[in-house]
Design a protein around this motif. Structure first.
Motif, PDB file in Angstrom:
ATOM      1  N   ARG A 378      -4.820  32.932 -31.117  1.00 49.21           N
ATOM      2  CA  ARG A 378      -5.711  31.904 -31.807  1.00 49.21           C
ATOM      3  C   ARG A 378      -5.031  31.267 -32.981  1.00 49.21           C
ATOM      4  O   ARG A 378      -5.563  30.483 -33.575  1.00 49.21           O
ATOM      5  CB  ARG A 378      -7.078  32.393 -32.097  1.00 49.21           C
ATOM      6  CG  ARG A 378      -8.153  32.342 -30.958  1.00 49.21           C
ATOM      7  CD  ARG A 378      -7.844  33.173 -29.748  1.00 49.21           C
ATOM      8  NE  ARG A 378      -9.062  33.312 -28.952  1.00 49.21           N
ATOM      9  CZ  ARG A 378      -8.914  34.038 -27.647  1.00 49.21           C
ATOM     10  NH1 ARG A 378      -7.730  34.640 -27.296  1.00 49.21           N
ATOM     11  NH2 ARG A 378      -9.891  34.001 -26.867  1.00 49.21           N
ATOM     12  N   TYR A 423     -10.508  27.525 -30.520  1.00 48.47           N
ATOM     13  CA  TYR A 423      -9.805  28.540 -31.350  1.00 48.47           C
ATOM     14  C   TYR A 423     -10.188  28.409 -32.952  1.00 48.47           C
ATOM     15  O   TYR A 423     -10.393  29.281 -33.394  1.00 48.47           O
ATOM     16  CB  TYR A 423      -8.444  28.220 -31.336  1.00 48.47           C
ATOM     17  CG  TYR A 423      -7.497  28.625 -29.915  1.00 48.47           C
ATOM     18  CD1 TYR A 423      -8.449  29.460 -28.767  1.00 48.47           C
ATOM     19  CD2 TYR A 423      -6.429  28.255 -29.604  1.00 48.47           C
ATOM     20  CE1 TYR A 423      -7.738  29.717 -27.709  1.00 48.47           C
ATOM     21  CE2 TYR A 423      -5.709  28.520 -28.355  1.00 48.47           C
ATOM     22  CZ  TYR A 423      -6.369  29.283 -27.460  1.00 48.47           C
ATOM     23  OH  TYR A 423      -5.930  29.428 -26.266  1.00 48.47           O
ATOM     24  N   ASN A 427     -11.899  31.344 -35.033  1.00 47.13           N
ATOM     25  CA  ASN A 427     -11.114  31.745 -36.408  1.00 47.13           C
ATOM     26  C   ASN A 427     -12.336  31.554 -37.666  1.00 47.13           C
ATOM     27  O   ASN A 427     -12.191  32.402 -38.430  1.00 47.13           O
ATOM     28  CB  ASN A 427      -9.889  30.896 -36.581  1.00 47.13           C
ATOM     29  CG  ASN A 427      -8.800  31.675 -36.207  1.00 47.13           C
ATOM     30  OD1 ASN A 427      -8.749  32.963 -35.967  1.00 47.13           O
ATOM     31  ND2 ASN A 427      -7.912  30.937 -35.515  1.00 47.13           N
ATOM     32  N   LYS A 432     -16.629  34.469 -29.220  1.00 48.01           N
ATOM     33  CA  LYS A 432     -15.623  33.639 -28.040  1.00 48.01           C
ATOM     34  C   LYS A 432     -16.699  33.436 -26.649  1.00 48.01           C
ATOM     35  O   LYS A 432     -17.559  34.465 -26.316  1.00 48.01           O
ATOM     36  CB  LYS A 432     -14.653  34.852 -27.506  1.00 48.01           C
ATOM     37  CG  LYS A 432     -13.781  34.394 -26.393  1.00 48.01           C
ATOM     38  CD  LYS A 432     -12.763  35.324 -25.953  1.00 48.01           C
ATOM     39  CE  LYS A 432     -11.940  35.096 -24.946  1.00 48.01           C
ATOM     40  NZ  LYS A 432     -12.615  35.508 -23.683  1.00 48.01           N
TER      41      LYS A 432
END
Length: 769
Positions: A378, A423, A427, A432
């Protein structure tokens, strides 16, 4: 129906010989196949069995033995029995007792077209290479749709001499079946081509292996399980892992992969045909283990399509169990993929079954593919390697004394990443999204929305496992050194793309916009730096700075990563405020080429500013220690030599003088250093009495980091990265500045925390200059 002989099998029809015992081994799942086999053998002038033990009841053992030893051919199933007596083992025992030789002839009916590939029109009628029973009668009368293949025959004494199964009729029977499977696989490849090297009866072979059964029983005993319970669990694990390669699934999946990746990317994958040809030649003498970088869900699709279209047999591919959703759970096993559980440290039987499965793939020299990073990156950088599957491959090669295994590092680069927005959200702390059929549909819809350029595939020089095994007997050390070299191999052949070049320059400039001429001049300097070091480039980058800038700004301005302002004297370019994380991602795909120079310059600045009198070498080694979970550094002496070379180059450039190379300036380390400082400050404020859950620590890092950013004590919005925070926690634990408990983290040695905070504050201040 034609009868196709393997090389050397034609001798079966030579001059008349005294009759001797003969066993045909064939898949007998289809009644029609059995009738076709018997009729084809007779028409070809080969001795055909008049009876089959599987269908003849009420015959005494003495009569069977007498007829068999007198030369009456026998047909037995290729598959070992799931229960009951093993007919092959019984016949071999008769021959052993009588001291008689036995001819062992593998044979089967192969269905499917040879001259043309199957298409989606075959779907309503089933797999043309393994058609439903009701369609076999129809296909039987179509020219070129069926043939009988005879594998290279063997003899009882010849095969018995190759195994240690003397006197063990079941072990000998299992070995004979393995050799028959190999012979039929070779015959199949002679007909359909080399790409159809597929496993057969792999799970059954493992389950019949005495050493595996004993190992599983011993493992199960530690869990309080009986031998039968342990073997039952092992069989379930192996059938979960076992693939169901079939030619139809492989061809349909090739078309599916080509269709889906061309929704977002150009149809032609950028690859050197010479590299593919070299690998094809190497793959004929040794098994290849492809280890690609993992930046996108398109990685396996693109590599599969490329390899299969280039004539490679599809490798056995390790896929996460998260990908086992409909329809992938039905499609992928037919192409050679097997689904791995996310965690199995608490299931030793599954672990031992996985080891045996991969050992067997190595033993039979099948090509393999797995992602050494485990999951998708990621951050854009290569993730630290996971040793599990690599360890099992090395173990299999050592255990079965395989002459050679070649590991092939593969870099897969993209002009743009489809999942980048996902991604960035992850972060920043979002969960997810679980893979599912709806997820797949969303990915397809996103891929159709816009074209994202090319996919670039580069193969590094294959790495010989034999070299490492010859150097050391320490298997753990072999695996660690291999993993490090594989990771460096992937990094070394990763090409510079227009996005990575442009974002490296603009992120290196910080929040300052660059005029058009300065932007192009900095890109040109970066390309010169890359050429001097032999760094690969895509076609657009190799064409020069103007081409790279135009391509990057056209693509990334459409996605809000780079902005251009035309209202002044000249156009200026800068990273959009909302595009900082995306720009850092593209920068990170090339940062491994630039980090050595950035460390050398930052260490030189720190030497002049440090009150404790540490020199540049000491600071370079301190940065190597601080960033060891982010980058793959050379060993200590090699790293010091690299830093000294970069320092000498910097000194020559200042003497000319040349403008600083922004793409490799210390500022490219700023988001990592600031992330680590935020984590250090967070740990200092956590309660000492009890651990704080990991999720709570990450959440607190985001909160404290937000405050520091608002106070302008940190400057990089891209420091907010769960990847960076997680690596920082690993570092603090490694340095004794944090303590990990099952329930989370607590502060460690306060002196270590203070020392780390002081060094990070100094380095951050100097990296901003």
């Amino acid at each position: 129906m034609p009868v196709v002989h393997a090389a050397g099998a034609e001798a079966e029809r030579g001059a008349a010989k005294p009759p001797r015992a003969r066993i045909y081994l064939a898949p007998l799942e289809s009644p029609l196949d059995l009738r076709v086999l018997l009729a084809s053998l007779t028409r070809a002038g080969l001795p055909a069995p008049r009876w089959v033990p599987a269908t003849r009841g009420g015959v005494g053992a003495d009569e069977i033995a007498r007829s068999f030893l007198a030369g009456e051919p026998v047909l037995v199933p290729l598959s070992p029995p799931r229960s009951g007596p093993d007919r092959l083992a019984r016949l071999l025992a008769f021959a052993q007792q009588a001291g008689a030789e036995v001819d062992l002839v593998p044979i089967e009916v192969l269905w499917g077209p040879v001259e043309r590939l199957p298409s989606l029109w075959n779907l309503p009628f089933g797999n043309p290479y393994d058609p439903p029973e009701w369609t076999r009668w129809l296909r039987l009368f179509r020219r070129g749709y069926a043939r009988v293949a005879i594998g290279l025959p063997g003899t009882r004494t010849g095969l018995e001499s190759e195994t240690h199964a003397h006197g063990d009729k079941l072990a000998l029977s299992a070995f004979v079946r393995v050799q028959a499977v190999k012979a039929l696989s070779l015959a199949q490849r002679r007909i359909f081509g080399d790409r159809y090297k597929v496993p057969r009866l792999l799970v059954e072979q493992i389950l019949l292996e005495p050493s595996f059964r004993d190992s599983i029983a011993a493992t199960g005993a530690t869990l309080g399980l009986t031998r039968d319970e342990s073997l039952g669990r092992a069989e379930r694990a192996l059938r979960e892992l076992g693939t169901s390669h079939n030619l139809f699934a492989m061809e349909i999946f090739r078309r599916f992969t080509h269709w889906i990746y061309t929704l977002a990317y150009e149809p032609e994958i950028d690859v050197d045909p010479g590299e593919l040809e070299k690998l094809r030649q190497l793959g004929r003498r040794a098994p290849l283990v492809f280890i690609p970088s993992h930046k996108s869900n398109f990685d396996h699709l693109a590599l599969y399509s490329l390899l299969f279209s280039s004539g490679f047999p599809p490798p056995h591919t390790a896929a996460g169990i998260n990908m086992a959703f409909f329809p992938m759970s039905r499609i992928l096993p037919g192409t050679g993929a097997y689904f791995l559980r996310r965690s199995f440290s608490d299931d030793p039987i599954y672990k031992e079954s996985l080891r045996a499965f991969i050992n067997t793939l190595v033993q039979h020299r099948f090509h393999q593919e797995f992602f050494i990073e485990g999951g998708r990156s990621r951050s854009g950088k290569l993730l630290p390697p996971r040793y599990g599957i690599l360890n099992y491959v090395v173990d299999g090669a050592r255990r079965h004394d395989i002459g050679e295994v070649l590991f092939v590092p593969v870099a897969i680069a993209y002009d743009q990443i489809l999942e980048l927005a996902e991604y960035v959200r992850q972060n920043l702390g979002d969960e997810k999204e679980a893979e599912s059929f709806v997820f797949l549909l969303r990915q397809i819809r996103a891929a159709r929305a816009r074209k994202l350029g090319h996919i670039h595939v580069r193969f590094a020089e294959p790495i010989s496992l034999r070299e490492y095994l010859d150097r050391t007997g320490d298997e753990k050390l072999v695996v660690e050194k291999l993993a490090f070299r594989i990771a460096n191999g992937i990094n070394a052949v990763t090409p510079l793309t227009p996005a990575s070049v442009a974002c490296s320059v603009l992120v290196g400039a910080g929040k300052r916009a660059l005029g058009e001429r300065e932007f192009e001049a900095q890109v040109a300097r970066l390309l010169d730096y890359a050429r001097e070091r032999g760094i690969g480039m895509t076609r657009e980058v190799a064409a020069g700075a103007r081409s790279a800038v135009d391509t990057a700004t056209r693509a990334l301005s459409a996605t809000g990563v780079i902005e251009r302002y035309d209202g002044g004297v000249e156009p200026v370019y800068f990273v959009a405020p909302t595009g900082r994380h995306a720009a850092s991602y593209y920068r990170n795909t090339a940062i491994h080429f630039l980090v050595g120079r950035a460390i050398a310059e930052l260490a030189a600045r720190a030497e002049l500013a440090d009150a404790a009198g540490r020199d540049m070498r000491a600071f370079a080694l301190r940065l190597r220690e601080l960033l060891k979970f982010e980058f793959f550094f050379a060993e200590r002496d090699g790293f010091v030599r690299e830093i000294e070379r970069e320092a000498q180059l910097l000194a020559r450039e200042r003497a000319v003088p040349l403008a600083p190379l922004l793409a490799a300036s210390p500022r490219i380390l700023l988001d990592f250093l600031e992330s680590y400082w935020v984590v250090t400050e967070t740990l200092r404020r956590l309660p000492v009495a009890g651990p704080t859950p990991s999720a709570g620590v990450l959440r607190r890092c985001h909160e404290i980091g937000r405050q520091l950013l608002l106070q302008e004590r940190v400057q990089s919005p891209e420091l907010f990265s769960n990847m960076n925070f997680a690596n920082a926690l690993r570092l603090l634990e490694n340095l004794g500045a944090a303590e990990r408990a099952p329930a989370g983290f607590r502060p460690g040695n306060p002196d270590r925390l203070d020392e780390l905070a002081r060094d990070l504050e100094l380095l951050i201040r100097l990296a901003r200059d």
